[in-house]
Design an enzyme around this catalytic site. Structure first.
Site, short mmCIF file in Angstrom:
data_model
loop_
_atom_site.label_atom_id
_atom_site.label_comp_id
_atom_site.label_asym_id
_atom_site.label_seq_id
_atom_site.Cartn_x
_atom_site.Cartn_y
_atom_site.Cartn_z
N ASN A 1 0.83 -1.44 0.13
CA ASN A 1 0.31 -0.04 -0.20
C ASN A 1 0.30 0.92 -0.06
O ASN A 1 1.66 1.27 1.07
CB ASN A 1 -0.86 -0.16 1.06
N CYS B 1 -5.50 12.30 -11.39
CA CYS B 1 -6.93 11.61 -12.48
C CYS B 1 -8.74 11.91 -12.33
O CYS B 1 -9.17 11.65 -12.99
CB CYS B 1 -6.29 10.91 -13.51
N ASP C 1 1.42 8.65 -8.97
CA ASP C 1 0.19 8.41 -9.73
C ASP C 1 -0.67 8.24 -9.40
O ASP C 1 -0.72 7.06 -9.84
CB ASP C 1 0.75 8.36 -11.14
#
Ligand code: SAH
Length: 387
Positions: free
Chosen positions: A270, A331, A291
């Protein structure tokens, strides 16, 4: 003759402002329109506003195909596909994997077509495009010499359109892993099962941008199949690449081997925990890439998403040496560039670090942003120099 749908003046105004969606609340009378039909849009005084795909299920009831009174037939779709191809011919280089059709931005609403070397992957994400699939497949077969065409209609957004989730090879054949080239690297892509249509093609230009600043020791968080890590490894002494998915790590390892890169350590973990433990161990890096997946899947998750971005950015900044570079991405459609920048700035303040924006970036140009359709801009990427 196509069915006529009457829209409200607010709906007509939205079209005039350059946005192709009409919500159900702005449909005054759907007339005889059925799921997936091409319909004529009229306002209450009977004025023609264009032709659209009608959805009987989604809150986005209508998606504009054309403002002209022209037939929506094979020739129409061919013209749109050709224009989409011309744009890619102008903006794509250094890869044989890129987005050929990006929905609304190419005036082919809800249609995605990606090219992966000799294969095409297509997603029809509205009832109208779903119905147009046989025609679209035929056109793509005519326009491209494809070894195979895969339909990845297993994207969850199809549920909003009451469409089944399915994935199949629609033409030719498709091996489990297809090899593509990007910025001089070889990448294996699983077209049938990978995330999105197999790879994060939208990051291609950001990989190259990040690589230009890469040196020393780098950490790539949320690496998936190693996109950033592989690029950085060409310049760095060592790279650590983290993802919580065992499959992703296996694919990333395979990609490192394909390129004979032996300076990447892959870690299945994680990323939140890993960043924390690096901080506790007082480790430091010359470059960190963040990201993560879209933390805000819906507007309701916005606050939690912003907290998530704050946490990872704060931790990453603490790990960076003075003069180190942070590549930080979001995103999430629901997080604006301004929101994201504010969160990153507040992380820098909390970390007591000065940060300069070296580059303010977005998705690669084969995912073009339509100026009047804010939803077409979703990827934010800042490259920051940490003081
Ligand atoms: N950087 C990648 C794309 C990342 S997509 C590229 O350029 O291709 C997001 C990735 O984050 C997915 O691979 C997913 O498996 C991973 N992920 C999601 N939650 C995570 C977590 N808490 N810790 C680490 N990885 C996570």
């Amino acid at each position: 003759m196509e069915a006529a749908v009457t829209i409200s003046s607010r709906g007509a105004e939205r079209l005039r402002s350059g946005h192709p969606w009409i919500y159900r609340s702005d449909v005054r009378d759907a007339g005889q329109a059925a799921a997936g039909d091409v319909v004529r849009l009229l306002d209450r005084s009977g004025r023609f506003h264009g032709k659209a795909h009608y959805s009987a299920a989604s809150q986005i009831a209508l998606r504009l195909l054309t403002a002209a009174d022209e037939p929506v037939d094979a020739a129409f779709f061919r013209r749109r596909l050709e224009r989409a191809r011309e744009l890619r011919d102008r903006v794509v280089s250094d890869t044989n994997a890129y987005r050929l059709v990006y929905g609304e931005a190419d005036e082919l609403p809800a249609l995605i077509v990606d090219r992966y070397a000799g294969w095409l992957s297509i997603q029809a994400l509205s009832q109208g495009m779903d119905r147009a699939r046989p025609l679209l497949l035929e056109l793509l077969r005519e326009m491209y010499v494809a070894r195979g065409i895969i339909e990845r209609n297993d994207a969850r957004v199809r549920e909003l359109e009451a469409l089944p989730l399915e994935s199949r090879v629609a033409a030719g054949e498709c091996p489990e892993v297809v090899e593509v080239e990007m910025n001089g690297l070889r990448l294996g892509v699983r077209l049938g099962s990978g995330q999105k249509t197999g790879a994060f093609l939208d990051q291609r230009e950001n990989y190259a941008a990040a690589e230009r600043y890469a040196r020393g020791q780098a950490l790539d968080c949320f690496t998936y199949a190693g996109g950033f890590a592989l690029h950085l490894a060409r310049r760095c002494a060592s790279v650590e690449a983290v993802d919580s998915s065992a499959e992703a790590i296996a694919a990333a390892r395979d990609n490192a081997a394909r390129n004979s890169l032996s300076n990447i350590t892959f870690i299945e973990a994680n990323a939140f925990d890993l960043l924390k433990s690096c901080d506790e161990q007082r480790r430091s890096f010359d470059m960190v890439v963040l990201d993560p997946p879209a933390f805000a899947k819906t507007r309701g998750h916005l606050d939690a998403a912003l907290r998530g971005y704050k946490e990872i950015n704060l931790r990453a900044m603490r790990l960076l040496k003075a003069g180190g570079v942070l590549v930080t991405c979001s995103c999430s459609h629901h997080v604006s560039e301004a929101d994201f920048l504010e969160v990153v700035a507040s992380a820098a303040l909390d970390a007591r670090r000065r940060a300069l924006v070296l580059e303010r970036r977005t998705q690669a140009r084969d995912h073009p942003i339509a100026l009047t359709i804010p939803e077409t801009l979703y990827l934010k990427c800042f490259i920051l120099l940490m003081g």
